[in-house]
Design an enzyme around this catalytic site. Sequence first.
Site, PDB file in Angstrom:
ATOM      1  CD  GLU A  87      -2.887  -1.147   2.371  1.00  0.00           C
ATOM      2  OE1 GLU A  87      -2.411  -0.726   3.441  1.00  0.00           O
ATOM      3  OE2 GLU A  87      -4.019  -1.659   2.283  1.00  0.00           O
ATOM      4  CD  GLU A 118       4.086 -21.005  11.430  1.00  0.00           C
ATOM      5  OE1 GLU A 118       3.965 -21.173  12.652  1.00  0.00           O
ATOM      6  OE2 GLU A 118       3.262 -20.374  10.748  1.00  0.00           O
TER       7      GLU A 118
END
Length: 303
Positions: A87, A118
């Site tokens: 963004e 992960e």
Amino acid sequence: MDNLQSRGHLLTEQINPNSQNLDSLSSLEIVDLFNQEDNKTIEAIAKARIPLAQTIDATTLAFKQGGRLFYVGAGTSGRLGVLDAAECPPTFCTSPELVQGILAGGKDALVKSSEALEDRPADGAKAIAEREISKLDVVVGITAGGTTPYVRGALQEAKAREATTVAISCVSAEQVPMEADIDIRLLVGAEILAGSTRLKAGTVTKMALNIISTGAMVGYGKVYGNRMIDVAVTNDKLQDRALRIISDLTDLNRQEASLLLDKSQNKVKLALLMHWTGLDIAAGEELLDKNKGNLRLSITNNQ
């Protein structure tokens, strides 16, 4: 897999007493419960105000020195980092390299679960090394439960490279210590759906990232007053916003603002500087360059 050690003691994994009858609630009762629980995100941000401010300062300094901001995470935490990074270019007209999201599993993990990835700290360290992160950069490791090996490996490598490291988690330092220069603890309590950290933990993390990136961009001169003067004019909505910014901050009507925006090659900050100083586009760009893109400083230094 890490020897099947239980993480049930972690705040993010505990059972919320307020939602033990979740499957018996009406839709309206569920909405009300979420509203009640989400109030805790505001309190958590308030309690973390000092390390959040420290992160803004560190990131602003990094930007001014030619450094970058990296968010590192897995699952929901990693996706939120990628979202905030994505963004920044349209909002502040920055290059995609200035703020980057590093997600365990890469782009595929944005839309497809890859939680197993992960568990590899070496992969987190490798991601840091591949981006040649240095002492100029800031690395924010995001892990709701504080234990994600990928994030911890990334932070360890970033620290070894002398980058400024920031840890964001939703468990206390007493439960899970983390080695980082800045330690942000967003304690929102147990989730409505036990262990589902895409809920309050995800919400409060998004809030924290909003604060960090926006605050750093303010310090970096991407904002004048409360206007996004470096907005990228890439569609009708953003062109309309650009024209409103110019009209609101000057005495120009919409047609005059449009002509000025065209003259500045769709650069709102430059358009404002040209209007207020009478400089042409070349001189305006030169003045902004001398002041590292800061409009307020450019105006002051032109007087």
